[in-house]
Every structure is written in structure tokens, then in C-alpha cells.
Write an enzyme that holds these catalytic residues in place. Structure first.
Site, PDB file in Angstrom:
ATOM      1  N   LEU A 166     -15.464  -7.415  -0.196  1.00 45.63           N
ATOM      2  CA  LEU A 166     -15.919  -6.284  -1.267  1.00 45.63           C
ATOM      3  C   LEU A 166     -17.806  -6.796  -1.516  1.00 45.63           C
ATOM      4  CD1 LEU A 166     -16.084  -4.714  -3.734  1.00 45.63           C
ATOM      5  CD2 LEU A 166     -15.365  -6.389  -4.997  1.00 45.63           C
ATOM      6  N   TYR A 167     -17.643  -8.333  -1.697  1.00 42.35           N
ATOM      7  CA  TYR A 167     -18.608  -8.861  -1.136  1.00 42.35           C
ATOM      8  C   TYR A 167     -19.469  -8.182  -0.180  1.00 42.35           C
ATOM      9  CZ  TYR A 167     -23.370 -11.715  -0.228  1.00 42.35           C
ATOM     10  OH  TYR A 167     -24.693 -12.064   0.343  1.00 42.35           O
ATOM     11  N   ALA A 168     -19.230  -7.813   0.937  1.00 41.96           N
ATOM     12  CA  ALA A 168     -20.327  -7.288   2.056  1.00 41.96           C
ATOM     13  C   ALA A 168     -20.322  -5.661   1.654  1.00 41.96           C
ATOM     14  CB  ALA A 168     -18.819  -7.832   3.356  1.00 41.96           C
ATOM     15  N   THR A 170     -20.360  -4.089  -1.460  1.00 38.45           N
ATOM     16  CA  THR A 170     -21.138  -4.229  -2.064  1.00 38.45           C
ATOM     17  C   THR A 170     -23.159  -4.572  -1.140  1.00 38.45           C
ATOM     18  OG1 THR A 170     -21.106  -6.575  -2.436  1.00 38.45           O
ATOM     19  CG2 THR A 170     -20.068  -5.002  -3.976  1.00 38.45           C
ATOM     20  N   LYS A 171     -22.468  -5.818  -0.194  1.00 35.71           N
ATOM     21  CA  LYS A 171     -23.970  -5.710  -0.023  1.00 35.71           C
ATOM     22  C   LYS A 171     -24.394  -4.032   1.552  1.00 35.71           C
ATOM     23  CE  LYS A 171     -26.801  -8.827  -0.883  1.00 35.71           C
ATOM     24  NZ  LYS A 171     -27.311  -8.853  -1.581  1.00 35.71           N
TER      25      LYS A 171
END
Length: 292
Positions: A166-168, A170-171
Site C-alpha cells: 500500500l505504501y508503494a 500511494t507513492k
């Protein structure tokens, strides 16, 4: 707040750079804030001192809130606050380093990633595109956007539509949003894809801290093999190199071409990898541990 910010202004008008920095208390922000203070006319920082890791770790740093580095405490989703800052100071540039960090934490608190990495970034761009003059923006993306790619070293031309967290995601969404604001509103934007950063005042949840603590306690370190039972390695980038990249990107930005939300011409849009392919630190730690 306006009176307090006004009292911090001491623009020397030598470089023509007045910079809004976002997230001074993060690991990268701590170091960039100290470097910026020495090479621009004026810099004001915004940070919400979130508790993803202990805020006392941030406040104990050498630079934050000291040596003339002025910080406003607030959230990037606060439109009124951001608008007020732009009314007080005509920022020529913005150094945007805000993000909800960490890959595994997304499984516990996914909304924090949407709040910061997505909604917060959009809110900042909205305020910037309505500003007159519009600032040129350098912002922190991430090497995580390469996701499930297996080709190394990564190139800025590689596909980035297969996020592995999810972090990736959003980036990657941030990069697409940045491109949209560049295309529609003429904002000058430079994205920096950081490769895992290490150094003094690093985030205490990073692997190298965990490994070092286990080494000192003579405890085993879990080593995960790749799918084909290959050697485990990871690319780390020293903080000083990241700072140089941030300042270099800021120094080579072109002016935004819009004004008050209206585009007047094509604007600069760049994406750079900010790291290297020397996979040494993790291997050194593992060799040291195995020799103990």
C-alpha cells in the site's frame, strides 16, 4: 500564527530562494533543513510531529528547532494553515518530504497512508497551484514504486504499475497526481525516488538498527531467501548523498508557469532515482554477525 511567522522572516535576497519545507522532523528533513539554512535566503518548515515513532527521537536531533531553523507545527491537510503561510511568504520553492513511512505498518493503519501520502499531497498541490507566484516543487517519491520489477538496476524508464505494498501504491499515486498538476496547472515538479536511506538520526524501526541490536546481543537475525533461493541483498543510500540530491534538484528547478491556478505554458516535470547499486551494508552486517 502570521505574526510569529513574520517575526522569523529575515530574507537576505542573495539567492532569490524562499523555501517552504514540509516535514522538518523526519529523518531526511532533519538533515535537509540544516543544509538548506546555509544556502537559501529563507526557509520555513512545517511538521506535525506524528507519533509513527517516538517524537522525542526527533526533538532530540541536533538541528530541528535550533540554529535558526523555524518550524510551524501543523498538518498538510490543513488548507487554511497552508494558505495563510503563502499569504505571509511568497515562497519561490517547496521541498516536500512528508510521507507516512513504513511498509508493514500499512497493514495496521492503512488510512494514515491515504491521509498523508495521497490526500495530504493533493492538498499541498492545490494550495501551490492557487498561489501567486506558484512555487517550483521538489518532492520525495520512493524506489518502492518499482514494485514487482525484477530487472536491476532500476531505471526511471522502467514500468511502475505493479506496486507490492500500500505504501508503494500511494507513492506511485503521488507521481501520477504530480504529473496531472504539472500538465493542468503549470506547476514545476521534480520527484526523487529515494532508495533506503541510512545515517545519523535514522528511523529507529529500520532494519540496520534492528540487526545491529541483535548482533550486539548475539541474537540470530532472520534471513529471508529470494524466490529462487538467491542471495539476500539490499541497496542503502547514505543520508549525505540524499541531501546533495535534494539540494541539486532544488537548484536546477525551473519556475512554474502558472499563476492563481491558471497554466500559461509547459512546465518542468522530472523524475530521478536517488540512490546507487552498491549492495554492501546488509552483507557487511550479516558477515559480521556470522563471524561472532
Amino acid at each position: 500564527m502570521k505574526k510569529t511567522v513574520n517575526s522569523s522572516v529575515n530574507i537576505r535576497l542573495k539567492t532569490g530562494y524562499s523555501v517552504l519545507g514540509i516535514r522538518a522532523a523526519g529523518f531526511v528533513g532533519i538533515h535537509v533543513s540544516a543544509a538548506l539554512k546555509c544556502c537559501v535566503d529563507y526557509v520555513l518548515w512545517l511538521d506535525n510531529w506524528n507519533n509513527y515513532y517516538d517524537p522525542t527521537h526527533k526533538r532530540a536531533s541536533t538541528f530541528v528547532g535550533k540554529n535558526g531553523i523555524f518550524i510551524v507545527e501543523g498538518d498538510i491537510n490543513d488548507t487554511v494553515l497552508l494558505t495563510n503561510l503563502f499569504e505571509v511568504i511568497h515562497f519561490t520553492h517547496e521541498m516536500y518530504l512528508a510521507a507516512q513511512a513504513g511498509v508493514r505498518y500499512a497493514m495496521q493503519n492503512p488510512n494514515s497512508y491515504i491521509h498523508s501520502n495521497f490526500a495530504g499531497f493533493v492538498n499541498v498541490l492545490e494550495v501551490c497551484k492557487n498561489a501567486n507566484p506558484q512555487p517550483a516543487i521538489v518532492w520525495a517519491s520512493s524506489s518502492s514504486v518499482y514494485g514487482l520489477n525484477t530487472k536491476v538496476p532500476f531505471s526511471e524508464k522502467d514500468r511502475t504499475d505493479q506496486p507490492a505494498s500500500l505504501y508503494a501504491a500511494t507513492k506511485k499515486a503521488g507521481e501520477e497526481i504530480a504529473h496531472t498538476y504539472n500538465h493542468i496547472y503549470g506547476l514545476s515538479l521534480t520527484g526523487l525516488r529515494f532508495f533506503t536511506v541510512y545515517g545519523p538520526w535514522g528511523r529507529p524501526d529500520m532494519a540496520y538498527f534492528c540487526f545491529t541490536k541483535d548482533i550486539l546481543k548475539r541474537k540470530p537475525i532472520p534471513v529471508f531467501e529470494s524466490g529462487n533461493h538467491g542471495t539476500v541483498a539490499h541497496d542503502f543510500t547514505y543520508i549525505d548523498n540524499i541531501v546533495k540530491g535534494c539540494l541539486g534538484a532544488l537548484d536546477t528547478t525551473e519556475k512554474s508557469t502558472g499563476s492563481g491556478g491558471k497554466k500559461k505554458g509547459d512546465a518542468q516535470f522530472r523524475i530521478f532515482n536517488l540512490g546507487n547499486t552498491s549492495l554492501c551494508l546488509l552483507r557487511i552486517l550479516l558477515v559480521f554477525w556470522r563471524s561472532c
